[in-house]
Design an enzyme around this catalytic site. Structure first.
Site, PDB file in Angstrom:
ATOM      1  N   ASP A 192       0.942  -1.331   0.006  1.00 54.36           N
ATOM      2  CA  ASP A 192       0.119   0.029   0.089  1.00 54.36           C
ATOM      3  C   ASP A 192       0.728   1.225   0.084  1.00 54.36           C
ATOM      4  O   ASP A 192       0.445   2.193  -0.542  1.00 54.36           O
ATOM      5  CB  ASP A 192      -0.849   0.035   1.295  1.00 54.36           C
ATOM      6  CG  ASP A 192      -1.975  -0.850   0.933  1.00 54.36           C
ATOM      7  OD1 ASP A 192      -2.330  -1.526   0.107  1.00 54.36           O
ATOM      8  OD2 ASP A 192      -2.642  -1.220   2.020  1.00 54.36           O
ATOM      9  N   GLY A 193       2.004   1.306   0.848  1.00 53.57           N
ATOM     10  CA  GLY A 193       2.849   2.427   0.490  1.00 53.57           C
ATOM     11  C   GLY A 193       3.280   2.588  -0.652  1.00 53.57           C
ATOM     12  O   GLY A 193       3.715   3.882  -0.951  1.00 53.57           O
TER      13      GLY A 193
ATOM     14  N   ASN B  51      -4.556   9.021   2.119  1.00 52.01           N
ATOM     15  CA  ASN B  51      -5.175   8.357   3.019  1.00 52.01           C
ATOM     16  C   ASN B  51      -5.800   9.546   4.121  1.00 52.01           C
ATOM     17  O   ASN B  51      -6.912   9.363   4.574  1.00 52.01           O
ATOM     18  CB  ASN B  51      -4.010   7.503   3.865  1.00 52.01           C
ATOM     19  CG  ASN B  51      -4.275   5.844   3.420  1.00 52.01           C
ATOM     20  OD1 ASN B  51      -5.193   5.685   2.643  1.00 52.01           O
ATOM     21  ND2 ASN B  51      -3.159   5.080   4.033  1.00 52.01           N
TER      22      ASN B  51
ATOM     23  N   ASP C  87      -4.419  13.323  22.077  1.00 54.55           N
ATOM     24  CA  ASP C  87      -3.105  12.943  21.573  1.00 54.55           C
ATOM     25  C   ASP C  87      -3.147  13.506  20.149  1.00 54.55           C
ATOM     26  O   ASP C  87      -2.251  13.713  19.652  1.00 54.55           O
ATOM     27  CB  ASP C  87      -3.171  11.588  21.521  1.00 54.55           C
ATOM     28  CG  ASP C  87      -2.484  11.047  22.926  1.00 54.55           C
ATOM     29  OD1 ASP C  87      -2.656  11.785  23.813  1.00 54.55           O
ATOM     30  OD2 ASP C  87      -2.381   9.811  23.165  1.00 54.55           O
TER      31      ASP C  87
ATOM     32  N   GLN D  71       4.027   9.943   6.266  1.00 56.31           N
ATOM     33  CA  GLN D  71       5.376  10.760   6.296  1.00 56.31           C
ATOM     34  C   GLN D  71       5.173  11.928   7.254  1.00 56.31           C
ATOM     35  O   GLN D  71       4.123  12.660   6.933  1.00 56.31           O
ATOM     36  CB  GLN D  71       5.549  10.941   4.704  1.00 56.31           C
ATOM     37  CG  GLN D  71       5.754   9.844   3.984  1.00 56.31           C
ATOM     38  CD  GLN D  71       6.467  10.234   2.642  1.00 56.31           C
ATOM     39  OE1 GLN D  71       6.273  11.316   2.021  1.00 56.31           O
ATOM     40  NE2 GLN D  71       6.546   9.051   1.641  1.00 56.31           N
TER      41      GLN D  71
END
Length: 411
Positions: free
Chosen positions: A156-157, A236, A266, A337
């Site tokens: 997927d990356g 995504n 968070d 990223q």
């Protein structure tokens, strides 16, 4: 009162009909899926002023527009009924993960097949140290060679990386091959490359438009950070997180300029339907079918128990501003990223991008049975890849008994 109710219903129905009829006819028609550096929003606005800036034909699991490449290259997504206008892809961009032995062997076999079967096709590759022999170098940006088809080999990356190469303008159709990794974005196994390419070159393939997000950053005075007009394109999700800080983030969330909430958590995730099965799902977000155009807002470990995930229409603009009282800056990651760090007062605005990712469906390549099958369920060519994957990969709602049967069937 009844008359008022009928009047309201009539106005809503009329508005919906205007929107539906103003969109390009995308069911049961062949549409061109081409890379044009023109905004889809301007094309749609020319067709009808009542349509918002992100009305594009969304491929459903039935009646998707067929993947075709036109000689005269008309505007993106418009139907072209002339069958003589269709042609084969002329240029392919190869995107692959790190070149391990299986990847090297697969690339060599794929290149031999393309040169033998489709000799008129040029193959390009990124300018990397491990570039395969016999391909031409391709560099993204202004003046880049036009690409008709993207082939990805990896996980997927790899598809997310391919998406990042087209930060401005429309994206070519993406044909994704799995190299042994299970993922939602990998329709084809590498062993099936011959049949998949044949389906593409013969015009049998259909595409699913996977929505992307457009992200812009602003300082505390509202001035845009970075080069104006060069927004990030995300497939995504965009995630704001506290990073290495031990303190919670305080983030003000705005929807279309209206203050929604002050989130103490968070972090926050803004995802596409495609990204709803990634980080957002792990944080408790909903699963959204990728054919829908929607924006998902999911909190990461919120302090409030009543802070639930929300789904917004694609026309929404979501702004996340780091509160002045926040004890920690917020790191921003896009598709896994790290992008930047936002200090108190700075913000990011997320909108639906006018440039989705046209991903080729696996089921569209399958041949329908002859004669028509009498078995229950959708046959090859009509089934929904996502429904199958959500069961096979996520094991959606699988009981202990069904998991045991699945393990038994694999042995």
């Amino acid at each position: 009162m009844l008359a008022v109710f009928r009047s309201i219903c009539h106005r809503r129905t009329a508005a919906q009909l205007r929107i539906l009829t103003s969109q390009p006819r995308h069911r049961q028609q062949k549409c061109s899926i081409l890379r044009h550096h023109r905004t889809l929003s301007s094309l749609v606005e020319q067709q009808s002023p009542c349509v918002s800036s992100f009305h594009i034909p969304i491929s459903l699991c039935y009646g998707q527009p067929s993947l075709t490449f036109l000689k005269d290259r008309p505007p993106y997504g418009l139907p072209t009924p002339d069958p003589e206008a269709y042609k084969e892809p002329r240029s392919i961009l190869l995107v692959n993960k790190m070149r391990t032995k299986p990847v090297v062997d697969a690339i060599e076999a794929l290149l031999v097949h393309i040169r033998t079967k489709y000799p008129g096709t040029k193959v390009y590759h990124e300018d990397r140290a491990d570039i395969p022999q016999g391909v031409e170098v391709w560099k993204p940006g202004d003046g880049a060679q036009e690409i008709d088809l993207v082939l990805t080999l990896g996980g997927d990356g790899t598809i997310l990386h391919a998406s990042s190469l087209f930060k401005a303008g429309a994206v070519p159709p993406v044909l994704s091959f799995s190299m042994g990794t299970l993922g939602f974005l990998l329709p084809f196994h590498i062993d099936d490359y011959a049949a998949a390419l044949e389906g593409v070159y013969h015009g049998k393939a259909t595409v699913l438009y996977r929505m992307r997000l457009s992200c812009s950053f602003y300082d505390r005075n509202g001035a845009e950070l970075g080069k104006p007009g060069e927004a990030w394109q995300v497939m995504n999700e965009v995630a704001l997180h506290r990073g290495r800080s031990p303190h919670l983030n305080t983030i003000d969330a705005f929807v279309d300029g209206q203050h929604l909430t002050e989130a103490v958590s968070d972090g926050l995730i803004v995802s596409t339907p495609t990204g709803s099965t990634a980080y957002s799902l792990s944080a408790g977000g909903p699963i959204v079918h990728p054919s829908l155009s929607a924006i998902v807002l999911t909190p990461i470990c919120p302090r409030s128990l009543s802070f639930r995930p929300l789904v917004f229409p694609y026309s929404s603009s979501i702004t996340l501003r780091i509160g002045d009282r926040s004890r920690a800056p917020a790191g921003v990651s896009m598709d896994g990223q790290e992008a930047t760090v936002l200090q108190p007062g700075e913000s990011v605005t997320v909108r639906a991008s006018p440039y989705p990712i046209p991903c080729i469906n696996r089921s569209s390549i399958a041949e329908a049975p002859h004669p028509p099958s009498t078995e229950e369920g959708a046959g090859p060519g009509r089934e929904d890849d996502w429904v199958r994957d959500i069961n096979n990969l996520l094991q959606y709602n699988a009981t202990f008994r069904s998991k045991a049967l699945l393990r038994h069937s694999r042995t």
